[in-house]
Write an enzyme that holds these catalytic residues in place. Structure first.
Site, PDB file in Angstrom:
ATOM      1  N   ASN A  85       0.875  -1.171   0.000  1.00 51.00           N
ATOM      2  CA  ASN A  85       0.000   0.000   0.000  1.00 51.00           C
ATOM      3  C   ASN A  85       0.912   1.221   0.000  1.00 51.00           C
ATOM      4  O   ASN A  85       1.479   1.569   1.024  1.00 51.00           O
ATOM      5  CB  ASN A  85      -0.896  -0.023   1.243  1.00 51.00           C
ATOM      6  N   TRP A  86       1.025   1.828  -1.155  1.00 51.91           N
ATOM      7  CA  TRP A  86       1.987   2.939  -1.287  1.00 51.91           C
ATOM      8  C   TRP A  86       1.485   4.217  -0.629  1.00 51.91           C
ATOM      9  O   TRP A  86       2.239   5.188  -0.511  1.00 51.91           O
ATOM     10  CB  TRP A  86       2.265   3.206  -2.762  1.00 51.91           C
ATOM     11  N   LYS A  87       0.209   4.244  -0.280  1.00 58.48           N
ATOM     12  CA  LYS A  87      -0.383   5.460   0.302  1.00 58.48           C
ATOM     13  C   LYS A  87      -0.141   6.655  -0.642  1.00 58.48           C
ATOM     14  O   LYS A  87      -0.110   6.468  -1.848  1.00 58.48           O
ATOM     15  CB  LYS A  87       0.144   5.687   1.722  1.00 58.48           C
ATOM     16  N   HIS A 105      -9.334   1.430   4.947  1.00 61.38           N
ATOM     17  CA  HIS A 105      -8.063   1.570   5.661  1.00 61.38           C
ATOM     18  C   HIS A 105      -8.263   2.529   6.840  1.00 61.38           C
ATOM     19  O   HIS A 105      -9.038   3.481   6.749  1.00 61.38           O
ATOM     20  CB  HIS A 105      -6.999   2.106   4.702  1.00 61.38           C
ATOM     21  N   GLU A 137      -6.594   4.916   7.881  1.00 62.97           N
ATOM     22  CA  GLU A 137      -6.394   6.337   7.548  1.00 62.97           C
ATOM     23  C   GLU A 137      -7.622   6.913   6.876  1.00 62.97           C
ATOM     24  O   GLU A 137      -7.941   8.083   7.069  1.00 62.97           O
ATOM     25  CB  GLU A 137      -5.132   6.486   6.672  1.00 62.97           C
ATOM     26  N   GLU A 155      -5.077  -4.477  10.766  1.00 62.23           N
ATOM     27  CA  GLU A 155      -4.046  -3.461  10.945  1.00 62.23           C
ATOM     28  C   GLU A 155      -4.301  -2.704  12.238  1.00 62.23           C
ATOM     29  O   GLU A 155      -5.118  -1.784  12.265  1.00 62.23           O
ATOM     30  CB  GLU A 155      -4.056  -2.468   9.773  1.00 62.23           C
ATOM     31  N   GLY A 181       2.892   2.717  10.738  1.00 60.81           N
ATOM     32  CA  GLY A 181       3.842   3.808  10.544  1.00 60.81           C
ATOM     33  C   GLY A 181       4.569   4.212  11.816  1.00 60.81           C
ATOM     34  O   GLY A 181       5.230   5.246  11.859  1.00 60.81           O
ATOM     35  N   SER A 224       3.770  -1.686  10.399  1.00 63.41           N
ATOM     36  CA  SER A 224       5.226  -1.757  10.569  1.00 63.41           C
ATOM     37  C   SER A 224       5.826  -3.116  10.207  1.00 63.41           C
ATOM     38  O   SER A 224       6.736  -3.607  10.875  1.00 63.41           O
ATOM     39  CB  SER A 224       5.615  -1.354  11.996  1.00 63.41           C
ATOM     40  N   GLY A 274       3.020  -0.852   4.239  1.00 65.79           N
ATOM     41  CA  GLY A 274       3.112   0.560   3.882  1.00 65.79           C
ATOM     42  C   GLY A 274       4.543   0.935   3.552  1.00 65.79           C
ATOM     43  O   GLY A 274       5.055   0.657   2.468  1.00 65.79           O
ATOM     44  N   GLY A 275       5.231   1.540   4.532  1.00 67.42           N
ATOM     45  CA  GLY A 275       6.575   2.077   4.333  1.00 67.42           C
ATOM     46  C   GLY A 275       7.542   1.158   3.604  1.00 67.42           C
ATOM     47  O   GLY A 275       8.235   1.588   2.673  1.00 67.42           O
TER      48      GLY A 275
END
Ligand code: 13P
Length: 251
Positions: free
Chosen positions: A11-13, A97, A99, A169, A175, A215, A236-237
Site C-alpha cells: 500500500n503505497w499510500k 483503511h 487512515e 491493521e 507507521g 510496521s 506501507g513504508g
C-alpha cells in the site's frame, strides 16, 4: 493443510510520482519474476495506476487501488468508481483503511457499501479492520473488531466470503515502527477467523485470507508469517523500497 496462498500487498499510500512509480515497478518486475508460490500486489496512488499497469502487464505482479467510491458514475466530484478501476486493469481495491476511517470519515457502513460494489464490479476487496491504541488499552480490541466485521463484512453471498481478503491493521502499529508481536497479531487473526466461521461457515473461514499490516519489515515478517492464521501482509513504508518489498515477498 493450509492451502491459502500468501498475499503480499504494497500500500503505497500518498507516495510516488509517475516517474518514481515506473522505477519501482520495473525493479519489482525484474527481480520477482521467478516467484510462483505467492500473490504479489502493488497499490499505487490513482495517478500512477495506468503507468504501473503498463509496466507490470504479463508479469506476476497484480494491481490494486487504495480506495474507490461506491457508485459506478455520476456527479461525485473528485471520486473514482469501480468501473474506472476495472477498466484500467485493477484486480484489487483496499477498502476502509484506518487512515480513511480516521481522516476521511469512512464508517463500517460505507465500508460495507464499497465492499458490495467492489464485488459487483469484479474487483477483489481487501477490507481493513483494526483497533486504536486507546481501544486496546481499554480492552476493547475484540469488541471493536467484532463490530467492524459484523457490520462491514455483512451480506456476502455465493463464493464471495471465500474470495474476500481481510487485513488486520492495529492502528497503533501503522507507521510507528511498533509492530504487533506475532502472538498479538495471531490472537486477533484467530478471533477474526472464528467469528467469520460463525457468520459464513467453516469452509469460508478456511479460505478467507487475513493479512497483517502495521510496521511490517523484512526482519520481522517471517516470524509473523509463521503464525497459522496470518496469510500475508499489507505493507506501507517497506513497500516503497524495492529491496525491502522484494525481501518481504521472499520472506
Ligand atoms: P506501515 O507498514 O508503514 O506501518 O503501514 C501499514 C499500512 O497501513 C498498510 O496499509
Amino acid at each position: 493443510m493450509n492451502k491459502r496462498i500468501p498475499l503480499i500487498a504494497g500500500n503505497w499510500k500518498m507516495n510516488k510520482t509517475v516517474g518514481e512509480t515506473v522505477e519501482l515497478v520495473t525493479q519489482l518486475k525484474q527481480k520477482l519474476s521467478d516467484v510462483r508460490n505467492r500473490e504479489i500486489l502493488v497499490c499505487p496512488p490513482f495517478t500512477s495506476l495506468v503507468v504501473a499497469k503498463e509496466v507490470i502487464k504479463n508479469s506476476n505482479i497484480k494491481l490494486g487501488a487504495q480506495n474507490m467510491y461506491f457508485e459506478k458514475s455520476g456527479a461525485f466530484t473528485g471520486e473514482i468508481s469501480p468501473l474506472m478501476l476495472k477498466d484500467i486493469g485493477c484486480e484489487y481495491v483496499i477498502i476502509g483503511h484506518s487512515e480513511r476511517r480516521q481522516y476521511f470519515g469512512e464508517t463500517d457502513e460505507s465500508v460495507h457499501k464499497k465492499m458490495r460494489v467492489a464485488f459487483e464490479n469484479g474487483l477483489f476487496p481487501i477490507v481493513c479492520v483494526g483497533e486504536t491504541l486507546q481501544q486496546r488499552e481499554q480492552n476493547e480490541t475484540f469488541s471493536v473488531i467484532e463490530r467492524q466485521v459484523r457490520i462491514g463484512l455483512t451480506g456476502l453471498t455465493g463464493e464471495e466470503p471465500k474470495i474476500l481478503v481481510i487485513a488486520y491493521e492495529p492502528v497503533w502499529a501503522i507507521g510507528t515502527g511498533k509492530t504487533a508481536t506475532p502472538q498479538q497479531a495471531e490472537e486477533v487473526h484467530a478471533f477474526i477467523r472464528k467469528l467469520y466461521s460463525e457468520i459464513y461457515g467453516k469452509d469460508a473461514a478456511e479460505s478467507v485470507r487475513i493479512l497483517y499490516g502495521g510496521s511490517v519489515k523484512p526482519d520481522n515478517f517471517s516470524e509473523i508469517m509463521r503464525q497459522p492464521n496470518i496469510d500475508g501482509g499489507l505493507v506501507g513504508g517497506a513497500s516503497l523500497k524495492a529491496d525491502d518489498f522484494i525481501k518481504l515477498v521472499r520472506y
